[in-house]
Design a protein around this motif. Structure first.
Motif, PDB file in Angstrom:
ATOM      1  N   ALA A  19       0.897  -1.162   0.052  1.00 23.45           N
ATOM      2  CA  ALA A  19       0.006  -0.145   0.018  1.00 23.45           C
ATOM      3  C   ALA A  19       0.908   1.200   0.146  1.00 23.45           C
ATOM      4  O   ALA A  19       0.640   2.203  -0.618  1.00 23.45           O
ATOM      5  CB  ALA A  19      -0.787  -0.054   1.110  1.00 23.45           C
ATOM      6  N   ILE A  20       1.887   1.170   0.722  1.00 20.71           N
ATOM      7  CA  ILE A  20       2.914   2.363   0.760  1.00 20.71           C
ATOM      8  C   ILE A  20       3.498   2.540  -0.422  1.00 20.71           C
ATOM      9  O   ILE A  20       3.199   3.637  -0.873  1.00 20.71           O
ATOM     10  CB  ILE A  20       3.965   2.246   1.984  1.00 20.71           C
ATOM     11  N   ASP A  21       3.938   1.634  -1.268  1.00 20.63           N
ATOM     12  CA  ASP A  21       4.557   1.471  -2.590  1.00 20.63           C
ATOM     13  C   ASP A  21       3.293   2.149  -3.607  1.00 20.63           C
ATOM     14  O   ASP A  21       3.744   2.815  -4.315  1.00 20.63           O
ATOM     15  CB  ASP A  21       4.895   0.025  -2.881  1.00 20.63           C
ATOM     16  N   LYS A  22       2.173   1.739  -3.768  1.00 20.68           N
ATOM     17  CA  LYS A  22       1.294   2.207  -4.498  1.00 20.68           C
ATOM     18  C   LYS A  22       0.928   3.698  -4.087  1.00 20.68           C
ATOM     19  O   LYS A  22       0.715   4.520  -4.980  1.00 20.68           O
ATOM     20  CB  LYS A  22      -0.060   1.441  -4.204  1.00 20.68           C
ATOM     21  N   LEU A  23       0.807   3.970  -2.963  1.00 20.93           N
ATOM     22  CA  LEU A  23       0.640   5.522  -2.631  1.00 20.93           C
ATOM     23  C   LEU A  23       1.596   6.565  -3.005  1.00 20.93           C
ATOM     24  O   LEU A  23       1.610   7.809  -3.304  1.00 20.93           O
ATOM     25  CB  LEU A  23       0.104   5.625  -1.046  1.00 20.93           C
ATOM     26  N   ARG A  24       3.075   5.898  -2.817  1.00 22.37           N
ATOM     27  CA  ARG A  24       4.186   6.854  -3.176  1.00 22.37           C
ATOM     28  C   ARG A  24       4.692   7.004  -4.509  1.00 22.37           C
ATOM     29  O   ARG A  24       5.269   7.876  -5.214  1.00 22.37           O
ATOM     30  CB  ARG A  24       5.383   6.295  -2.247  1.00 22.37           C
ATOM     31  N   GLU A  25       3.882   6.025  -5.408  1.00 22.31           N
ATOM     32  CA  GLU A  25       4.229   6.095  -6.947  1.00 22.31           C
ATOM     33  C   GLU A  25       3.787   7.438  -7.542  1.00 22.31           C
ATOM     34  O   GLU A  25       4.482   7.939  -8.219  1.00 22.31           O
ATOM     35  CB  GLU A  25       3.513   5.068  -7.458  1.00 22.31           C
ATOM     36  N   ARG A  26       3.047   8.325  -6.966  1.00 23.04           N
ATOM     37  CA  ARG A  26       2.746   9.646  -7.519  1.00 23.04           C
ATOM     38  C   ARG A  26       3.470  10.606  -7.305  1.00 23.04           C
ATOM     39  O   ARG A  26       3.401  11.567  -7.869  1.00 23.04           O
ATOM     40  CB  ARG A  26       1.304   9.854  -7.143  1.00 23.04           C
ATOM     41  N   TYR A  27       4.550  10.315  -6.341  1.00 22.19           N
ATOM     42  CA  TYR A  27       5.511  11.023  -5.944  1.00 22.19           C
ATOM     43  C   TYR A  27       6.996  10.803  -6.802  1.00 22.19           C
ATOM     44  O   TYR A  27       7.846  11.977  -6.513  1.00 22.19           O
ATOM     45  CB  TYR A  27       5.686  11.225  -4.408  1.00 22.19           C
ATOM     46  N   GLY A  28       6.827  10.140  -7.493  1.00 21.58           N
ATOM     47  CA  GLY A  28       8.181   9.800  -8.289  1.00 21.58           C
ATOM     48  C   GLY A  28       9.088   8.879  -7.508  1.00 21.58           C
ATOM     49  O   GLY A  28       8.490   8.250  -6.953  1.00 21.58           O
ATOM     50  N   LYS A  29      10.273   9.226  -7.793  1.00 20.82           N
ATOM     51  CA  LYS A  29      11.231   8.292  -7.179  1.00 20.82           C
ATOM     52  C   LYS A  29      11.545   8.773  -5.867  1.00 20.82           C
ATOM     53  O   LYS A  29      12.520   9.644  -5.539  1.00 20.82           O
ATOM     54  CB  LYS A  29      12.694   8.358  -8.076  1.00 20.82           C
ATOM     55  N   ILE A  30      10.982   8.159  -4.824  1.00 25.24           N
ATOM     56  CA  ILE A  30      10.965   8.686  -3.532  1.00 25.24           C
ATOM     57  C   ILE A  30      10.937   7.226  -2.677  1.00 25.24           C
ATOM     58  O   ILE A  30       9.964   6.412  -2.905  1.00 25.24           O
ATOM     59  CB  ILE A  30       9.928   9.537  -2.863  1.00 25.24           C
ATOM     60  N   SER A  31      11.888   7.092  -1.580  1.00 25.48           N
ATOM     61  CA  SER A  31      11.967   5.581  -1.058  1.00 25.48           C
ATOM     62  C   SER A  31      10.897   5.583  -0.091  1.00 25.48           C
ATOM     63  O   SER A  31      10.177   6.445   0.301  1.00 25.48           O
ATOM     64  CB  SER A  31      13.247   5.818  -0.214  1.00 25.48           C
ATOM     65  N   ARG A  32      10.527   4.303   0.306  1.00 30.11           N
ATOM     66  CA  ARG A  32       9.648   4.096   1.529  1.00 30.11           C
ATOM     67  C   ARG A  32       9.681   4.776   2.497  1.00 30.11           C
ATOM     68  O   ARG A  32       8.848   5.657   3.173  1.00 30.11           O
ATOM     69  CB  ARG A  32       9.675   2.717   1.787  1.00 30.11           C
ATOM     70  N   GLY A  33      11.291   5.103   2.796  1.00 33.87           N
ATOM     71  CA  GLY A  33      11.466   5.691   4.274  1.00 33.87           C
ATOM     72  C   GLY A  33      11.003   7.212   4.163  1.00 33.87           C
ATOM     73  O   GLY A  33      10.643   7.865   5.298  1.00 33.87           O
ATOM     74  N   GLU A  34      11.637   7.661   3.218  1.00 31.93           N
ATOM     75  CA  GLU A  34      11.350   9.044   2.854  1.00 31.93           C
ATOM     76  C   GLU A  34       9.880   9.464   2.900  1.00 31.93           C
ATOM     77  O   GLU A  34       9.460  10.404   3.203  1.00 31.93           O
ATOM     78  CB  GLU A  34      11.967   9.502   1.599  1.00 31.93           C
ATOM     79  N   TRP A  35       8.836   8.581   2.212  1.00 37.06           N
ATOM     80  CA  TRP A  35       7.731   8.562   2.233  1.00 37.06           C
ATOM     81  C   TRP A  35       7.005   8.647   3.546  1.00 37.06           C
ATOM     82  O   TRP A  35       6.303   9.730   3.905  1.00 37.06           O
ATOM     83  CB  TRP A  35       7.182   7.776   1.200  1.00 37.06           C
ATOM     84  N   VAL A  36       7.371   7.703   4.287  1.00 34.81           N
ATOM     85  CA  VAL A  36       6.815   7.238   5.524  1.00 34.81           C
ATOM     86  C   VAL A  36       7.128   8.618   6.593  1.00 34.81           C
ATOM     87  O   VAL A  36       6.470   9.080   7.172  1.00 34.81           O
ATOM     88  CB  VAL A  36       7.289   5.972   6.269  1.00 34.81           C
ATOM     89  N   ARG A  37       8.433   8.887   6.117  1.00 33.96           N
ATOM     90  CA  ARG A  37       8.873  10.382   7.117  1.00 33.96           C
ATOM     91  C   ARG A  37       8.453  11.278   7.176  1.00 33.96           C
ATOM     92  O   ARG A  37       7.826  12.025   7.946  1.00 33.96           O
ATOM     93  CB  ARG A  37      10.438  10.266   6.853  1.00 33.96           C
ATOM     94  N   HIS A  38       7.856  11.702   5.600  1.00 31.07           N
ATOM     95  CA  HIS A  38       7.282  12.968   5.447  1.00 31.07           C
ATOM     96  C   HIS A  38       5.812  12.922   5.755  1.00 31.07           C
ATOM     97  O   HIS A  38       5.280  13.846   6.216  1.00 31.07           O
ATOM     98  CB  HIS A  38       7.164  13.376   3.763  1.00 31.07           C
TER      99      HIS A  38
END
Length: 107
Positions: A19-38
């Motif tokens: 689910a995290i991977d799917k949601l972060r796709e729209r932000y381009g190349k961003i890691s799971r950790g970076e996405w969760v941190r934000h």
């Protein structure tokens, strides 16, 4: 110079990671950790933003009321001047209106 940071680590089930991977796709190349941190930072500071937004709305409302009050005061002032000119200066009402337009409103 690098800033010292604390490490926080979590484990999640594969479905959550997906689910995290799917949601972060729209932000381009961003890691799971970076996405969760934000996401976490956004969640922490969202209450602060909501408070500020509420304060801004209150200020906007107060400003609108003051602008309305000033407009009403201006109209009342012009009416008072008109009434004074028409009654105490023995001026014709049309003359009083013209004087107000020329001298006060500068039209």
């Amino acid at each position: 110079m690098r800033q010292r940071t604390e490490v926080i680590s979590i484990r999640v089930k594969p479905e959550v990671a997906g689910a995290i991977d799917k949601l972060r796709e729209r932000y381009g190349k961003i890691s799971r950790g970076e996405w969760v941190r934000h996401l976490i930072a956004s969640s922490i500071y969202s209450e602060e933003r909501e408070n500020l937004a509420g304060q801004l709305a209150e200020l906007r409302e107060l400003t609108e009321k003051q602008q309305t009050s000033l407009a009403e005061l201006r109209i009342l002032g012009l009416r008072s001047i008109h009434l004074l000119l028409a009654t105490t200066a023995d001026m014709d009402t049309k003359e009083a209106k013209q004087l107000i337009r020329r001298r006060i409103l500068r039209k």
